[in-house]
Design a protein around this motif. Sequence first.
Motif, PDB file in Angstrom:
ATOM      1  N   UNK A  46       0.804  -1.218   0.000  1.00 18.09           N
ATOM      2  CA  UNK A  46       0.000   0.000   0.000  1.00 18.09           C
ATOM      3  C   UNK A  46       0.836   1.267   0.000  1.00 18.09           C
ATOM      4  N   UNK A  47       1.757   1.342   0.925  1.00 25.40           N
ATOM      5  CA  UNK A  47       2.321   2.663   1.130  1.00 25.40           C
ATOM      6  C   UNK A  47       3.820   2.740   0.889  1.00 25.40           C
ATOM      7  N   UNK A  48       4.457   1.610   0.668  1.00 27.29           N
ATOM      8  CA  UNK A  48       5.890   1.681   0.481  1.00 27.29           C
ATOM      9  C   UNK A  48       6.218   2.599  -0.702  1.00 27.29           C
ATOM     10  N   UNK A  49       7.066   3.553  -0.396  1.00 32.11           N
ATOM     11  CA  UNK A  49       7.437   4.520  -1.425  1.00 32.11           C
ATOM     12  C   UNK A  49       6.235   5.193  -2.068  1.00 32.11           C
ATOM     13  N   UNK A  50       5.177   5.351  -1.283  1.00 28.55           N
ATOM     14  CA  UNK A  50       4.003   6.092  -1.731  1.00 28.55           C
ATOM     15  C   UNK A  50       3.340   5.488  -2.961  1.00 28.55           C
ATOM     16  N   UNK A  51       3.372   4.168  -3.029  1.00 27.70           N
ATOM     17  CA  UNK A  51       2.611   3.499  -4.071  1.00 27.70           C
ATOM     18  C   UNK A  51       1.162   3.423  -3.636  1.00 27.70           C
ATOM     19  N   UNK A  52       0.276   3.328  -4.594  1.00 27.49           N
ATOM     20  CA  UNK A  52      -1.146   3.212  -4.281  1.00 27.49           C
ATOM     21  C   UNK A  52      -1.627   1.838  -4.716  1.00 27.49           C
ATOM     22  N   UNK A  53      -2.648   1.292  -4.033  1.00 26.53           N
ATOM     23  CA  UNK A  53      -3.123  -0.035  -4.419  1.00 26.53           C
ATOM     24  C   UNK A  53      -3.749  -0.007  -5.810  1.00 26.53           C
TER      25      UNK A  53
END
Lengths: 318, 443
Positions: free
Chosen positions: A104-111
């Motif tokens: 979900x949030x690693x390095x501000x990735x989105x699902x």
Amino acid sequence: MGLFEKIFSREKKEKLDQGLEKTKSSLLGKIGKALAGKSSIDEGFLDDLEEILVTSDVGIETTLKIIERIENRVQRDKYLTESELNTMLREEIADLLPDQDDTLSRDFHLPNGTKPYVIMVVGVNGVGKTTTIGKLAHQFKAKGHKVVLGAADTFRAAAVEQLKIWGQRTGVEVVEKGMNADPASVAFEAVKAACEKEADVCIIDTAGRLHNKVNLMNELSKIKRVMQKVVPGAPHEVLLVLDASTGQNAFEQARQFTAATEVNALALTKLDGTAKGGVVIGVSEQFKTPVRYIGVGEGMEDLQVFNKYEFIDSLFSN
Amino acid sequence: MFENLSSRLERAFKSIKGQGKITELNIAETIKEIRKALVDADVNYKIAKSFTDRVKDKAMGQNVLTSVSPGQLMIKIVNDELKELLGGTTEELQIQGNPAIILIAGLQGSGKTTFSGKLARHIKGKGRNPLLVAGDVYRPAAIEQLKVLGEQVEVSVYTEEGNKNPVEIANNAIRYAKQNGNNVVIIDTAGRLSVDEEMMNEIARVKAAVKPQEILFVVDAMTGQDAVNTAQVFNERLDFNGVVLTKMDGDTRGGAALSIKSVVNKPIKFVSMGEKMDALDVFHPDRMASRILGMGDIVSLVERAQQVFDEEEADRLQKKIRGNDFDFDDFFKQLQQIKKMGNIKDLMGMIPGVGKAIKDVDINDDSFKNVESIIQSMTPFERKNPDSLNGSRKKRIATGAGRDITEVNKLVKQFEDMRKMMKSMNKMQGGMGGRMPKMPFRR
């Protein structure tokens, strides 16, 4: 260390270390001294550990829990070296912190498949909600995501203005209806605009409110409900912002905000100060809510994805 | 919430009961409980330690076989000691001088700007002519925020858009104040961390430039262990005159107050509670002491009540009571308002002495449910005309509510008693102008 290298760029790691420098030096310094020349755990060490944890706002209950775990471990592993003990402490604290969904949030990735991904930001007054949103907007945008912000703090003087300035700084659209507008309707419009503009993420700012104000907490539930009319399942993330300098009251904050809005993520701000933010360990454990972000300064870049192993590594590594 | 000190002590004191005197040996457990309670309330670990040492010295050798229980005796010692530490010298705000200058300092988000607005209103109420100065040149829209607050309290605000030098702004503001007849200057500043050397130097330069009569350190009442470090550094750099505790309308125990007082020994001059501009109060050491100890807090109860009870509704109700036409609709509304105040058990726990009595009693919020269902099973006509409730109506209501007829009878009887009481109160007041006195707690 290899794993962390992959997750965190060197630059980020340095910033985190800087932010956590205070915590690190006091923890390691004292434990190091306590351990000098000792081959096994003793009362003096436990007293020191208790003091370190309590003065980091970990709270008595959680501190006693950590100590009990270590004592149990010591009964099994009779001989301890300093590095063994450090490893043990790291593991025991890591066990208390729930894992977050790294995708979900690693390095501000989105699902994938959730568009727009709606984040509602809540918290008491002055914890840094708006600043955190500004930083989040910057980070998501830097990752190539399209961001829409909703200025639903229509209560505090100049709050809309503050978010608009962040919007300009980060080059992100802000949906607002001015001060004193109905916050639920602002949230509704913002999520709607995010859908129309095919934004990837929509972040809703809300007014700071003390968790014991029944009417204001009901208002928050309403803001949350309204968004579901536009996007079923929204908000996907309810982010409770906690100030690192807050003491044990953070438990009540988490309890009440969770009751009103089903908080599913935490952000810990102002970690660049002298406050340790230790209360987040107990809060995160008790409510099974992962810490997602930490704030380590006032700049746009000063927001990081929280990784518990990295966090604890920074606390205990030399 | 955390277990309050009295129930902890009751438990710890089981070991002393039957023993004649408080001794080093039998007091150890109690002292530990007190320390835990203090740390749970966010009192600094070390300060809690030295505090309990003092308490121990005072308690040692006292006779247990007096009229009070050892638990009560200990609570009294702790409470007195806390009050003494928190109180001490209360100094008035220094607003003499022309203009008098007040500098506001603190961490980010502690509530400086909101407090500045409240202080301006407070000072204006004393017949002075204050000027607010927007010295927070960093946080987006901070200047705008102070302008809005200034408008609300009708106090002029000095700003310099674009100027990033707070020392210059402060100097210019004082010149402006002299020219415009403002005799008190309140300088709001940016929030800063005590470890931020550059920013701490900046505020020290502001101080050196304007020589304020009064420097107030603003701190969030929810602050934890770090309160000590922050207060110490700000005090070393600024030698402030007083402390302001903000967000006191929350449910924090506020142990930070004790930590700060112990470390810097400066008076707590104001407590700030809420975002309304009149929510400012002077500091009451006794209230703070009971709050830290988690003892009954009747003041909070009243405040909670004021928050949910609608004044208009209360006036309407008073009229109905005076006219003796209080009906089941009104009764129902009253129940809803009480429920709105929150968990019944929490509320009762705020009443001094009740906390322990109901500790193990299970009071759930459904206790009103039966009463509500009975009222809801009445027709609108019946609710408006309680006298119309005859046997067959009551029977129908009982069936509708799924309750026993005796429960309906009991409720109707209670309701009638209530009306009788209201009637006699009306008679008593008739000669005194007929208006019920308002609650005396309103500020």
